[in-house]
Enzyme design. Sequence first.
Site, mmCIF file in Angstrom:
data_model
loop_
_atom_site.group_PDB
_atom_site.id
_atom_site.type_symbol
_atom_site.label_atom_id
_atom_site.label_comp_id
_atom_site.label_asym_id
_atom_site.label_seq_id
_atom_site.Cartn_x
_atom_site.Cartn_y
_atom_site.Cartn_z
ATOM 1 N N CYS A 178 -7.923 -2.809 -4.474
ATOM 2 C CA CYS A 178 -6.491 -2.488 -4.583
ATOM 3 C C CYS A 178 -5.640 -3.751 -4.458
ATOM 4 O O CYS A 178 -4.615 -3.880 -5.120
ATOM 5 C CB CYS A 178 -6.073 -1.443 -3.541
ATOM 6 N N HIS B 31 0.665 4.505 -2.242
ATOM 7 C CA HIS B 31 0.008 5.630 -1.570
ATOM 8 C C HIS B 31 0.959 6.484 -0.726
ATOM 9 O O HIS B 31 0.530 7.409 -0.069
ATOM 10 C CB HIS B 31 -1.173 5.129 -0.743
ATOM 11 N N CYS C 123 0.856 -1.193 0.000
ATOM 12 C CA CYS C 123 0.000 0.000 0.000
ATOM 13 C C CYS C 123 0.888 1.238 0.000
ATOM 14 O O CYS C 123 0.621 2.216 -0.702
ATOM 15 C CB CYS C 123 -0.896 0.036 1.237
#
Lengths: 287, 113
Positions: A248, A205, A201
């Site tokens: 995702c 991000h 992640c």
Amino acid sequence: MLTTKIKLTLSLVAATSLLAGCTSSNSDESADYQALVQQDISTFQTFFKNRFPDVEIEDYKNGVYAIDENARLQWEDIEEFPPYELEVDDGKVLYETPFANGKSYADCFGDGAVRKQYPQFDDKRGEVVTLELAINECREANGEKPLKYKKGNIAKLSAYMAFQSRGQIVAARVSSEGAYNAYMGGKEFFYSKRGQMNLSCADCHMRATGYYLRADVPSPAIGHVTHFPVHRSKWGQLGTLHRRYGGCNQNIRAKAFKPQSEEYRNLEFFQTVMSNGLEFNGPGSRK
Amino acid sequence: MRVKKVVIALLGFFIIAPLWAGEAEIEKGKNLIYTRTKGNCISCHMIPGGSLPGNFAPPLVQMKARYPDPDDLRKQIFDARIKNPQTIMPPFGAHKMLSEDEIDWLVEYLYTL
């Protein structure tokens, strides 16, 4: 054989003395965990301050639109007539309709403005309780069947409750060993590379936020939880945060976990703590 | 006389054959760059001629000058973690997203850039 035994004993001794050291210094347990976590929060938020010096911390509640000027103008147009408006109305009706036993969600959540209480770590149960989990537990306590977790009525109820709670400040607390373990589980998940594409992640991000991946700009991870559920034009309807997590994970060809699995609840707990201080402004609209 | 003709024809064939294969391979490599379920290199790298490229990774240009040894290029595609353990570039070979052949075709194509 003997050496392995000695090694094992040694490491055990080391481990217990470490443990003893921890517990004895932890007379005020809750304060210590919160302090550890506070350090993480400040590192995390500083990362984004440095990455986007012109963006005010409060603005991260707007997801990718905090950093993408062009997309923001379009989005502000859309928010003039929010696509989730009717769904919030549906959520209100659902919220006020009595269960078969005559009670309703109000018996569990009052006026519904409870967004800031979730997710929370329930020490008695030893697990993270999210808003969606609490909604289903309210139903089951009143003899109703649980709802599915990704979309539909659960997203509408959660959107209505988020709407009722707009303006509340994110303030998730980590005040016990159990809560800290759940938090650490979520943190590990967030930073671990997984799937065939070997991405975490944080890779998208944090490291790649603000850059283009083909035509998509991954949003900053800070503020991820504030505006859910979201109405995505791609979905044509509202979806929950865990639906997005699953998406995702699948995009990088990793196994998606079940919505409301322990993994995703811990991840949500970690992500919420990282957004402490921001405003809850759900539901949101996204492309 | 006849033998000589055949030998020349054969020789000619052997000289041209790899070139033919090369063209086809280059084309296959190019397709992989843009195939979402395969390389999808364009999602991170700017590549001459490609529209809507990503901009997170370095542009893929002048590859022959910068990677004179094709093995270096092959390695980078096979497993970018060798050079950078924390890399965001997926380990295409090591994680079996691309076959050995496909990686060779990509190298062929990259050399035309």
